[in-house]
Scaffold this motif. Structure first.
Motif, PDB file in Angstrom:
ATOM      1  N   TYR A 104       0.882  -1.181   0.000  1.00  0.00           N
ATOM      2  CA  TYR A 104       0.000   0.000   0.000  1.00  0.00           C
ATOM      3  C   TYR A 104       0.911   1.220   0.000  1.00  0.00           C
ATOM      4  O   TYR A 104       1.295   1.737   1.040  1.00  0.00           O
ATOM      5  N   VAL A 142      -5.006   7.219  -5.195  1.00  0.00           N
ATOM      6  CA  VAL A 142      -5.337   6.868  -3.814  1.00  0.00           C
ATOM      7  C   VAL A 142      -6.854   6.852  -3.654  1.00  0.00           C
ATOM      8  O   VAL A 142      -7.436   5.928  -3.073  1.00  0.00           O
ATOM      9  N   ASP A 143      -7.485   7.880  -4.179  1.00  0.00           N
ATOM     10  CA  ASP A 143      -8.944   7.944  -4.084  1.00  0.00           C
ATOM     11  C   ASP A 143      -9.599   6.828  -4.889  1.00  0.00           C
ATOM     12  O   ASP A 143     -10.590   6.243  -4.470  1.00  0.00           O
ATOM     13  N   GLU A 162      -9.248   3.720  -2.808  1.00  0.00           N
ATOM     14  CA  GLU A 162     -10.060   3.698  -1.590  1.00  0.00           C
ATOM     15  C   GLU A 162     -11.551   3.808  -1.877  1.00  0.00           C
ATOM     16  O   GLU A 162     -12.364   3.213  -1.194  1.00  0.00           O
ATOM     17  N   GLU A 163     -11.880   4.619  -2.848  1.00  0.00           N
ATOM     18  CA  GLU A 163     -13.295   4.908  -3.072  1.00  0.00           C
ATOM     19  C   GLU A 163     -13.908   4.038  -4.161  1.00  0.00           C
ATOM     20  O   GLU A 163     -14.917   3.373  -3.954  1.00  0.00           O
ATOM     21  N   PHE A 220     -18.052   6.466 -12.054  1.00  0.00           N
ATOM     22  CA  PHE A 220     -17.063   7.377 -11.458  1.00  0.00           C
ATOM     23  C   PHE A 220     -16.192   8.153 -12.451  1.00  0.00           C
ATOM     24  O   PHE A 220     -15.618   9.165 -12.078  1.00  0.00           O
ATOM     25  N   GLN A 230     -16.612  12.006 -13.032  1.00  0.00           N
ATOM     26  CA  GLN A 230     -16.349  12.782 -11.813  1.00  0.00           C
ATOM     27  C   GLN A 230     -14.841  12.971 -11.603  1.00  0.00           C
ATOM     28  O   GLN A 230     -14.373  14.061 -11.283  1.00  0.00           O
ATOM     29  N   TYR A 231     -14.097  11.911 -11.812  1.00  0.00           N
ATOM     30  CA  TYR A 231     -12.646  12.003 -11.634  1.00  0.00           C
ATOM     31  C   TYR A 231     -12.008  12.831 -12.753  1.00  0.00           C
ATOM     32  O   TYR A 231     -11.084  13.596 -12.522  1.00  0.00           O
ATOM     33  N   ASP A 252     -12.660  16.520 -12.039  1.00  0.00           N
ATOM     34  CA  ASP A 252     -12.370  17.027 -10.693  1.00  0.00           C
ATOM     35  C   ASP A 252     -11.369  18.194 -10.787  1.00  0.00           C
ATOM     36  O   ASP A 252     -10.258  18.021 -11.291  1.00  0.00           O
ATOM     37  N   PRO A 253     -11.767  19.379 -10.307  1.00  0.00           N
ATOM     38  CA  PRO A 253     -10.888  20.547 -10.491  1.00  0.00           C
ATOM     39  C   PRO A 253      -9.543  20.429  -9.782  1.00  0.00           C
ATOM     40  O   PRO A 253      -8.543  20.978 -10.240  1.00  0.00           O
ATOM     41  N   TRP A 254      -9.520  19.700  -8.671  1.00  0.00           N
ATOM     42  CA  TRP A 254      -8.254  19.559  -7.934  1.00  0.00           C
ATOM     43  C   TRP A 254      -7.266  18.700  -8.715  1.00  0.00           C
ATOM     44  O   TRP A 254      -6.103  19.033  -8.844  1.00  0.00           O
ATOM     45  N   TYR A 255      -7.759  17.606  -9.274  1.00  0.00           N
ATOM     46  CA  TYR A 255      -6.879  16.758 -10.069  1.00  0.00           C
ATOM     47  C   TYR A 255      -6.397  17.517 -11.304  1.00  0.00           C
ATOM     48  O   TYR A 255      -5.241  17.391 -11.712  1.00  0.00           O
ATOM     49  N   HIS A 306      -6.075  20.702 -11.525  1.00  0.00           N
ATOM     50  CA  HIS A 306      -5.103  21.683 -11.025  1.00  0.00           C
ATOM     51  C   HIS A 306      -3.728  21.028 -10.824  1.00  0.00           C
ATOM     52  O   HIS A 306      -2.701  21.574 -11.246  1.00  0.00           O
TER      53      HIS A 306
END
Lengths: 399, 526
Positions: free
Chosen positions: B401, B412-413, B416-417, B432, B435-436, B439-442, B444
């Motif tokens: 892991y 990681v998400d 886990e998700e 999914f 959505q991935y 995703d604005p963070w990814y 970014h």
């Protein structure tokens, strides 16, 4: 005379309990606890509107454990009267006629000792239906005490008999089991929290904690609001399972909160320097803290979006970093007990009784102990989550 | 002279065989009768690389020589394969550097001054300046990087993407605006395995998510038999269709290079030798390395493997029009990698090594380990998979892991998700992927840090969908129980346990094939 557990004044034990806290749990329910099993005089119901109640089941609440473990702030010392018999989550049987409720009626009790119970003119809180905000909880013909279970004169659920005012009582429907009825008081608190949270349709919510407060808050949020995604922070397997059964969209472990909320809300995750805790830009619209610990409050403050709302539903231990409140212009609100007139126009207890009748609550009361096994009961309640239990109760009739 | 790959049958005289196992290796004694497929030894390398490059540029296939395509005032873009190739990275100078320098010299002679160099990383992570320098060399780096003329492709920079149109199957072709609007796009490729090159270079390397999602999806991946055979791979079919559209709009001069199997040199040379041919020195190296690795702390072990650089010799270089060039490339790759294997077996065994295309200078997380074993190695076949339908695959890797938050935040998400909910590629794609991907963070992190795009772990999972569909059992020897179970597989402590576990589907005396790679091989299963 009656058998009861009594909380008594002992500064030394209070300090000892405070020092030991969670490190040596056995001490909290052993020699360090300012609690004892005693035979004392029964409380009297001599004034109009008051009646005696024989508790059937009486739950152990987080605030009760807080007293025993010394984590309750001295702030509350001005609004209790020692010694007192704890226990405010009860289902009991009326031993006297009480206005329109005949003797023998099974009742549950809104424990707040409001102006009506104290025989004084209604304060602003009581007259507006916000009975949980009563300003007269230290005056009138009853000794100081914010609630039954913290008042010297009324007795409490951890004893064989208590007295209550008609304004506090709600009859339990015939078909409802005692195990469900004893949950009505905490459910009413959850109803109040859910409505205070003011969740708008589709908004995302985080509930931090999956003990009784968190689980019931999740249930109430799902049932009474049009919340969108509800994420629940749960530590133990049984809690995770129940959180989903009560309406959680996602369940995350405490160390996954930032990742889980970031993912579900598309927020940005930032890590300050020197090991300071991370936080989100963006996050949930509403966060409910149902734990009260510093860590939990820190977490909810850090994962709520700018302009969002943070609801403190667990008794706060303090020490949280309030930077996010300032920086993200958060609206922080508390929820205490429940009100006679909630935003939906109904007493929280009525809504809670209705919920208790249909929600998946079988097995929630996971253990029952007679009063004389109080040390085991408190030990169990202290480790309830780990042991897969939501609510531990005293079976007062078996005592 | 090199020797072709061959198939050995384990008998009582066969010594224990080397199996790659993440950042380490072990010696395994296989059951008698196990077929071991060895990769061919390295083909002889081209002696004069610069001459070969010049020859390719001046005598291209189905194209005018490069100098004739270059003129003053033109807009020239040079795109090149990113750090995911070759594996492990090659010793300096990288072949891309030598080709790019040759192209730039010709461009300079022609007076071309509008030149930009783009790392064709699609949704892969950006390359760091040092990684770019390692590929293009110091001289090119210093000349172009400071002025912003050498950069990573940004698939999320919508202002700098151009939609060229739709294929006849309605697939979007959206690529780098700079490349699309160039008078000439030169693509510099490194072909390590048969999957690379051809229209996959520009149509995938310079494309956006909008374009990639048409072939990087579970349906296409499951029907690609195999990725190493572009004529049987649905993913390649789509890329070829996109290439048709692309080449109608952009003039592409494709330069493809092929490398030999000379991967492990120096003290690790024993890794590419056959065990019974190990000299005393090889045996000593093996024992010393094995013990040193076992004793080394994880960080040091990681550094040792990250620092591996391969000798690779150039086996061919061809330039010109994409498709005929690629046919030459495939011929050269096949010459190096093809090993004839007669029939399928009940069980295939593969050791997953320390590096894959997506963990260069990083860590091989569980998803990447699965992709390496079940995506790349499982698909290293032509004709039929090495293992029969509903047979078993046994893999070696610790599957720890371990994730890089820098490079693989969405993994990681995903682990886990997404995998907690389903391991079925089609299900997770439907539920999914979008959505991935959005995703604005990814996005970014992909654009500003060194993170793979948010959707990338999905692609890795789709990559293994053919294996998931084909195999009855997948067992990891020595794999972390938690991570392996999360991915829907099983773990075993030893090979014997693994064989016991799969015996209900393949019986107690299954036919077994062990694919002894790397170095790379392509099983030509007949």
């Amino acid at each position: 005379m009656m058998l009861a557990l009594e909380m008594y004044r002992s500064p030394a034990k209070y300090l000892a309990a405070k020092a030991v806290r969670g490190r040596i749990p056995g001490m909290l329910t052993g020699p360090a606890a300012p609690l004892r099993l005693v035979t004392i005089n029964e409380p009297k119901a001599e004034r109009d509107g008051w009646a005696r109640i024989r508790p059937i089941l009486s739950g152990i609440c987080g605030s009760d454990l807080g007293m025993v473990t010394g984590s309750t702030k001295l702030y509350f010392s001005a609004v209790v009267s020692l010694p007192f018999v704890p226990g405010h989550e009860i289902v009991g049987e009326l031993l006297d006629d009480c206005e329109d409720l005949p003797r023998g009626t099974r009742v549950v009790m809104d424990s707040v000792l409001t102006c009506a119970a104290r025989g004084v003119e209604p304060c602003d809180g009581c007259s507006s239906g916000n009975t949980n905000r009563c300003d007269r909880i230290t005056v009138g013909h009853v000794a100081p005490g914010l609630q039954t279970g913290f008042c010297q004169d009324t007795g409490g659920g951890w004893g064989n008999l208590l007295v209550a005012h008609r304004s506090q009582l709600y009859a339990v429907p015939d078909g409802m089991s005692d195990e469900r009825a004893v949950l009505v008081e905490p459910l009413a608190g959850a109803v109040h929290a859910a409505l205070r949270a003011n969740v708008q349709p589709g908004q995302s919510v985080l509930v931090s904690g999956a003990g009784a407060v968190g689980l019931f808050a999740t249930l109430a949020l799902r049932e009474l609001t049009q919340a969108g995604r509800i994420t629940v922070v749960a530590k133990h397997a049984k809690q995770r399972e129940l959180a989903r059964a009560f309406g959680a969209s996602d369940v995350v472990a405490p160390d996954e909160v930032f990742r889980g909320v970031r993912r579900s809300t598309g927020a940005f995750r930032l890590k300050p320097e020197f090991g300071a805790p991370e936080f989100l830009l963006g996050g949930v619209d509403v966060a409910v803290d149902a734990v009260g610990s510093k860590d939990s409050i820190d977490t909810v403050l850090r994962v709520t979006k700018a302009g969002g709302r943070v609801v403190l539903s667990g008794m706060p231990a303090g020490g949280a970093d309030l930077s996010p409140v300032w920086f993200r212009e958060l609206e922080v609100t508390g929820t205490y007990a429940s009100a006679r007139q909630e935003p939906n126009g109904l007493p929280a207890f009525e809504t809670a009784l209705e919920l208790a009748g249909r929600a998946p609550l079988d097995g929630i009361v996971g253990a029952r102990y007679p009063l004389y096994r109080w040390r085991e009961a408190l030990d169990h309640a202290h480790s309830a989550g780990r042991l897969g239990t939501v609510k531990v109760a005293f079976d007062v009739r078996a005592s | 002279m090199s020797r072709p790959g061959f198939v050995l049958e384990v008998d009582d005289r066969t010594p224990p065989l080397l199996v790659h196992n993440g950042e380490g290796f072990l010696l395994e004694r296989f059951p008698q009768g196990t077929r071991v497929v060895y990769p061919p030894e390295a083909l002889p390398a081209v002696r004069d690389v610069d001459e070969a490059i010049q020859n390719a540029l001046l005598n291209p296939i189905d194209s005018e020589p490069l100098p004739e395509l270059l003129r003053a005032g033109m807009r020239l873009t040079i795109a090149f394969d990113d750090i995911s190739l070759p594996l492990p990275p090659m010793k300096k100078p990288d072949i891309r550097q030598r080709v790019i320098e040759a192209v730039l010299e010709l461009a300079a002679q022609a007076g071309v001054d509008d030149v930009e160099l783009i790392s064709a990383n699609a949704l892969h992570r950006r390359l760091t300046p040092n990684e770019l320098r390692e590929i293009v060399g110091e001289r090119v780096f210093r000349s172009f990087f400071p002025d912003g003329k050498l950069y990573n492709f940004d698939a999320e920079d919508t202002a700098n993407l151009t939609h060229l149109g739709l294929t006849r199957h309605g697939e979007d072709v959206e690529i780098s605006k700079r490349a699309a609007e160039s008078d000439l796009l030169v693509y510099v490729n490194v072909n390590l395995v048969a999957m690379d090159g051809g229209h996959k270079s520009t149509s995938i390397g310079l494309a956006s998510y909008k374009s990639l999602k048409h072939h990087h999806n579970s349906h296409t991946m499951i029907h690609s038999r195999s990725f190493m055979d572009h004529k049987a791979s649905k993913m390649h079919h789509s890329a070829w269709r996109m290439g048709e559209v692309l080449t109608q709009h952009v003039k592409v001069f494709q330069i493809e290079t092929t490398l030999n199997n000379d991967i492990f040199g120096g003290p690790l040379e024993f890794l590419q030798k056959r065990e019974w041919e190990w000299s005393i020195k090889d045996q000593a190296s093996m024992l010393g390395t094995k013990r040193a690795l076992a004793a080394a702390p994880a960080k040091l072990r990681h550094k040792i493997f990250t620092d591996v650089r391969s000798n690779y010799g150039l086996t061919g270089i061809n330039a010109g029009a994409i498709e005929p060039v690629h046919e030459k490339t495939i011929e050269a790759v096949h010459r190096q990698h093809l090993v004839e294997v007669q029939g399928q077996s009940d069980v295939a065994i593969m050791g997953v090594p320390f590096v894959g295309p997506y963990n260069v200078n990083s860590v091989m997380n569980p998803i990447l380990a699965a992709c390496m074993g079940l995506g790349y190695y499982f698909n290293s076949y032509r004709g039929n998979p090495v293992v029969r339908k509903d047979g078993a695959v046994i893999l070696y890797h610790p599957v720890d892991y371990e994730f890089s938050q820098l490079h693989h935040p969405s993994y990681v998400d995903f682990f886990e998700e997404v995998l907690a909910e389903s391991t079925d590629p089609a299900t997770i794609e439907a539920k999914f992927e979008k959505q991935y991907a959005e995703d604005p963070w990814y996005i970014h992190l992909y654009r500003t840090s060194y993170a793979y795009h948010g959707v990338h772990p999905f692609y890795m999972w789709y990559w293994i969908s053919h294996a998931l569909d084909h195999c009855g059992d997948i067992v990891w020897v020595g794999g972390n129980r938690r991570t392996v179970e999360r991915m829907g597989f099983r773990s075993a402590s030893t090979l014997q346990d693994a064989l016991e576990m799969v015996s209900h589907s393949v019986g107690r005396s299954p036919s077994i094939t062990y694919l002894h790679n790397p170095p790379h091989l392509l099983a030509d299963v007949r």
